[in-house]
Design an enzyme around this catalytic site. Structure first.
Site, PDB file in Angstrom:
ATOM      1  N   ASN B 150       0.801  -1.224   0.000  1.00  0.00           N
ATOM      2  CA  ASN B 150       0.000   0.000   0.000  1.00  0.00           C
ATOM      3  C   ASN B 150       0.834   1.274   0.000  1.00  0.00           C
ATOM      4  OD1 ASN B 150       0.595  -1.247   2.564  1.00  0.00           O
ATOM      5  ND2 ASN B 150      -0.491   0.440   3.531  1.00  0.00           N
ATOM      6  N   GLN B 180      -4.977  -3.967  -1.569  1.00  0.00           N
ATOM      7  CA  GLN B 180      -4.550  -2.907  -2.480  1.00  0.00           C
ATOM      8  C   GLN B 180      -4.552  -3.339  -3.937  1.00  0.00           C
ATOM      9  OE1 GLN B 180      -4.302   0.192  -2.474  1.00  0.00           O
ATOM     10  NE2 GLN B 180      -4.223   0.704  -0.295  1.00  0.00           N
ATOM     11  N   THR B 238     -26.021 -10.675  10.841  1.00  0.00           N
ATOM     12  CA  THR B 238     -26.866 -10.360   9.689  1.00  0.00           C
ATOM     13  C   THR B 238     -26.029  -9.657   8.629  1.00  0.00           C
ATOM     14  OG1 THR B 238     -28.774 -10.159  11.118  1.00  0.00           O
ATOM     15  CG2 THR B 238     -28.927  -9.101   8.959  1.00  0.00           C
ATOM     16  N   CYS B 327      -3.462   4.669   7.592  1.00  0.00           N
ATOM     17  CA  CYS B 327      -3.782   3.994   8.856  1.00  0.00           C
ATOM     18  C   CYS B 327      -2.713   4.203   9.908  1.00  0.00           C
ATOM     19  CB  CYS B 327      -3.948   2.499   8.648  1.00  0.00           C
ATOM     20  SG  CYS B 327      -5.082   2.125   7.329  1.00  0.00           S
TER      21      CYS B 327
END
Lengths: 398, 385
Positions: B150, B180, B238, B327
């Site tokens: 990345n 990526q 769900t 990040c």
């Protein structure tokens, strides 16, 4: 639970000795209490012979009320009390017993009854009230033991225009009510120290405004937000703050271009002081507050402090001057600014730091260097004209 | 005009993807587990998305699972294998330049009784295949290697790596973090001996909060989330139907025109790299050659400039780039791929990452370079001492 009427009795410290001006301080304090409790419900706040009495007229969250009261400077003790309109002594005794049964589950402790009789027309004197209530409690709760010297629990019975019974005193912050001692301009950075300095000065009753120097793109929007967040936390104690965000990049770069690099920090700080003083005048503040402490960094040696201090005429309060870092950290943890202060965004004080900044600057040589800053007056003017004003309100006012 | 060159961090969802999601939110809001028609209508989106991914990856539909995103897919792959195979062995291999969602998950296992081998990379960000071969042992249960890095755009030779792994130990499971690469490169798990592939929607114009994991039907994997046994119990909860519909549609759009998309991305990358290198002095491309790296990521070092300051200067002009990976940009002290390929701290801190999407244009990049030509010399005048 019995249906005893509950309320709060608030004790204040220093302002009780203010003589003829005392009522001014009391009024400010009562106002702060009213404002702080506004979102919690309907309360009547009244002054009562050296105490403030807070009477609820609606449901409220006990913990929230205590939490808000314990952030108000000027209060030394917050006592949850039961209130009796009917002061007949039999009623007082019964109510005290009922109070004890409500508050305590197990009575394996020593106690003592303390009494105060402000209403001298009452048929019993303080001593008699204490003795008789004590005896009554012993009769009805045999597990209790009396210890008049070091009791585990003191039960207070106060006879005023009404009777109050309480046994718990939640410690307040002390200090003086904010606004009772004028206004100062806090130089706020994103670090650990300056919010603590602001808190300590506010504790002396000083209202705060603040100034922050923003050096975009060298410092980021997040760094600015961090300072806004810190101001917000300080405002929980100090009340509203006008935060002046000063665009500082051009000035910093100009100093960088013109002056010896080892003097950058000192000269930068001198100009920060000049701007802070000008902004203080604008807001009616008459002192500056900084988070400096002797010797912490190069710009905080006493020679450096002397050099920065000499540009301004207002008194500069440095409440942390004799504190070491650990002590400052402890306060910042207590007032909840620490976690925000340690977020890793750069502030303008750290972007152009010389490897070997001067630690014993001579004022003469600093002034000589500053002569090269021909445009500085205009630049200061421009920075002040372009200040972004952020109005900070404590959460409870939003 | 806003110029967004931080597509490695996240992408703007396609308009049609947003419309599709809105439609699902408004009309097909049933719970896919419900027995009635509303439930069945919702389930159709899941089936449809599975079909799209199975076609792109050339795998079976039942091998496709939906997650909350790349981090969960990586966690499920690594922890799921570690838990299911701990009796067969506790040795795991990875590389020095993995994303933190792989690195930290494996570090966690390292702290809990597993033995970890971290393969170093060369200055191009590539591992040595012989070293990989030598590292694989009888008790190696998992090899986890990213497809595209990345930050520095290295493309790992996944097909060859798969071959090496299975030749040495056919029982070793191979996980590829394709977060990526997906949408820009082909990846064929069956042909390339890959057992697990992680994919994240928001890297290719689907929304945040939805991801995919391919799990080879022949391997075991323990769930990390327990609940109502949705998705065969591998990933209970769900299903995020609007997200799943969106990720399928976005994937289809990326792969329907893959060749021309990739060509456009390389054109952007070559253009930007060429202009920066020619027109701004003292700049260096990090990692592998422009043409050999992934088409959408360009990592450039502007010597004597702090990447973060450059980023904020560009932001003033409405141009958005990143320093290291988004990040980890708040934690400059952590070692990342830039240090992994041998950069020192100074060099890593002077790096800016430009990452493109198919909607970027040459004009945008020209504007970006024009601004850089003004800003960089200015910033170089002021440096720390």
């Amino acid at each position: 639970m019995s249906n005893l009427k509950k309320a709060f009795l608030v004790k204040y410290g220093e302002i009780a000795i203010k003589g003829k001006n005392r009522y001014i301080f009391e009024n400010i304090l009562a106002d702060h209490i009213r404002r702080a409790l506004k979102p919690c419900g309907d309360f009547k706040v009244s002054k009562e012979q050296g105490r403030i009495f807070i009477e609820p007229f609606s449901d409220y969250d006990y913990d929230e009320v205590v939490d808000r009261l314990s952030r108000i400077f000027g209060l030394v003790g917050i006592c949850p009390v039961v209130v009796l309109e009917d002061m007949d002594f039999e009623t007082v005794k019964e109510a005290t017993l009922m109070y004890m049964k409500d508050e305590y589950e197990d009575f394996n402790f020593t106690f003592k009854v303390e009494s105060r009789r402000a209403d001298k027309r009452y048929p019993l004197n303080s001593m008699e009230i204490a003795c008789e209530v004590g005896a009554y409690l012993l009769d009805h709760i045999p597990e209790l033991k009396v210890d008049v010297k070091k009791p585990d629990v003191k039960v207070w019975v106060e006879i005023r225009s009404r009777a109050y019974i309480y046994s718990k005193i939640i410690k307040g912050l002390g200090g003086m009510p904010v606004g009772s001692n004028g206004k100062a301009m806090l130089m706020l950075s994103g670090g650990i120290d300056s919010p603590v300095a602001g808190y300590l000065v506010a504790k002396r009753g000083v209202k705060l405004d603040a100034v922050y120097y923003h050096s975009h793109p060298y410092t980021s929007e997040r760094a600015k937000q961090k300072v806004i967040d810190l101001a917000k936390i300080v405002s929980r104690y100090s009340g509203r703050i006008n935060l002046n965000v000063v665009p500082f990049t051009d000035i910093q770069l100009y100093i960088y271009e013109q002056c010896p690099h080892e003097q950058l920090t000192i000269i930068m700080r001198r100009i920060m002081m000049i701007i802070a003083e000008r902004l203080a005048e604008k807001y009616g503040a008459i002192a500056l507050v900084t988070g400096e402490s002797i010797g912490q960094v190069a710009s905080q040696t006493i020679q450096s402090l002397n050099a920065t201090n000499s540009v301004c005429n207002m008194p500069v309060f440095r409440p942390l001057i004799g504190f070491d870092k650990q002590e400052i950290v402890e306060i910042s943890e207590k007032i909840d600014t620490y976690g925000t202060s340690i977020l890793p965004y750069e502030d303008c004080c750290t972007i152009f730091v010389a490897k070997h900044p001067v630690t014993k600057p001579s004022l003469k040589s600093i002034i000589r260097s500053e002569r090269r800053l021909e445009k500085i007056d205009e630049m200061i003017e421009e920075a002040i004209n372009n200040v972004e004003l952020v109005k900070i309100k404590p959460d409870e006012e939003e | 005009m806003e110029i967004y060159l931080d597509n490695g961090a996240t992408t703007r969802p396609f308009e049609v993807v947003i419309e599709e999601m809105c439609k699902v939110f408004r009309e097909d809001y049933g719970n896919p587990s419900s027995l009635h028609k509303k439930g069945f209508e919702a389930e159709k989106y899941i089936i449809n998305s599975k079909e799209i991914f199975s076609k792109i990856l050339k795998v079976n539909q039942k091998e496709i699972y939906f997650t909350s995103g790349g981090t969960e897919s990586n966690n499920l792959a690594i922890l799921g294998v570690a838990n299911a195979y701990k009796r067969s062995g506790k040795h795991i291999i990875t590389t020095a330049i993995e994303h933190s969602s792989v690195k930290n998950t494996i570090n966690y296992l390292g702290d809990n009784d597993y033995e970890i081998t971290v393969l170093p990379v060369d200055s191009n960000g590539l591992i040595d295949l012989e070293q990989l071969r030598d590292s694989i042992r009888e008790d190696t249960i998992l090899v986890s290697i990213m497809h595209v890095n990345n930050e520095i755009s290295t493309i790992m030779p996944i097909e060859e790596i798969g071959k090496v792994i299975k030749e040495k130990n056919k029982n070793t499971i191979f996980h590829v973090d394709a977060i990526q690469s997906f949408g820009k490169l082909n990846i064929y798990p069956k042909k390339w001996n890959i057992d697990l592939v992680s994919i994240s929607g928001h890297k290719f114009h689907a929304p945040k909060g939805v991801g995919v994991i391919y799990i080879n039907d022949n391997i075991k994997i323990n769930p990390i989330i327990y609940g109502g046994y949705q998705q065969n119990g591998i990933r209970s909860g769900t299903e995020n139907v609007p997200g799943i519909a969106a990720i399928g549609l976005a994937a289809k759009m990326m792969y329907d025109n893959l060749d021309s998309n990739v060509e456009h991305l390389y054109e952007l990358k070559r253009h930007l790299a060429g202009r920066i290198m020619n027109e701004i002095t003292d700049t260096v491309i990090n990692g592998i050659d422009v043409d050999k790296g992934a088409p959408h990521i360009l990592s450039i070092r502007f010597n004597k400039v702090r990447g973060e300051v450059l980023l904020h200067s560009l932001e003033e002009k409405d141009i958005f780039v990143s320093t290291g990976s988004a990040c980890s940009s708040n934690k400059p002290s952590k070692l990342g791929p830039l240090q992994g390929i041998g950069l020192n701290n100074e060099e890593a801190l002077s790096t800016v990452r430009f990452s493109f999407c198919i909607n970027n244009t040459i004009e945008e990049l020209d504007k970006c370079v024009d601004e850089l030509k003004n800003i960089v010399p200015l910033l170089r005048k002021f440096v720390r001492h």
